[in-house]
Design a protein around this motif. Sequence first.
Motif, PDB file in Angstrom:
ATOM      1  N   PRO A 134       0.925  -1.333   0.076  1.00  0.00           N
ATOM      2  CA  PRO A 134      -0.114  -0.026  -0.212  1.00  0.00           C
ATOM      3  C   PRO A 134       0.767   1.229   0.012  1.00  0.00           C
ATOM      4  N   SER A 143      -0.921   7.385   3.439  1.00  0.00           N
ATOM      5  CA  SER A 143      -1.009   5.943   3.744  1.00  0.00           C
ATOM      6  C   SER A 143       0.028   5.814   4.880  1.00  0.00           C
ATOM      7  N   ALA A 146      -0.751   2.577   7.229  1.00  0.00           N
ATOM      8  CA  ALA A 146       0.092   1.366   6.379  1.00  0.00           C
ATOM      9  C   ALA A 146       1.740   1.778   6.483  1.00  0.00           C
TER      10      ALA A 146
END
Length: 262
Positions: A134, A143, A146
Amino acid sequence: MQAERLNDAGFRPPDAASGLFGALPEASSAAEESGNKAAPHHGTGHRARLRQRLAEGGPEALLDHELVEYLLALAIPRRDTKPLAKALIAHFGGINGVLTADWDALCNYPGMGETSTAALKMAQAAALRLLRAPIAQQPILSSWQALLDYLRADMAHLKVERVRVLHLNARNILIRDEHMADGSVDQAAIYTREVIRRAIDLGSTSLILVHNHPSGSPQPSKQDIAVTRNILEAGKRLGISVLDHIIIGTEGHSSMRAMGLF
């Protein structure tokens, strides 16, 4: 993290191109079974039941030691691997500790060898690639969770301090995740000159510094703060920004930017 020394001419950080684990050696599982031939094993019935539970119930259907047991069984199929799996989990402090343990530490554990170690490290490599996906093709700042999940999976259970630098382009897309150095249980050297030189080589617009604390606490030390500010100031002069310095520990993580230390 250890502050940079005045003379760092001899420093050569590890080549990130060599990968996280390096080449996995090929070895027969026969050597790992030596001395264990008299031990009974579960046979295909037990392992078939594990497979069925996994197929029907998904990842949560198996206990941690059963996951490790089955991975080991792929490498040493003629041996009951449940006792070894339980022993590894007890010794390394859980499945996370087993999968992130140093290659040599795993390989030299009684009953283990190169083939069984490779099986566990393959599982870790697959998990890390899944977590990294990701953050590979989208802006890091969009992100962030992540990224933290990936860093914790990779670094939280390491027994030595590791330094890495995330190099980003103008769109905050990851260019390179570079492993700079490993140290001892309480310090690893990071050199401002090497970090900035590498950023110039890669054409990085910005950086995220990352290291772990094997003690478990993610709180930055005075040396961590001093080194970060040195790199921050050096980068400013060349138009390279430091977005954050993240410290990873088993107790969580800390962000120097969020703590107001920049």
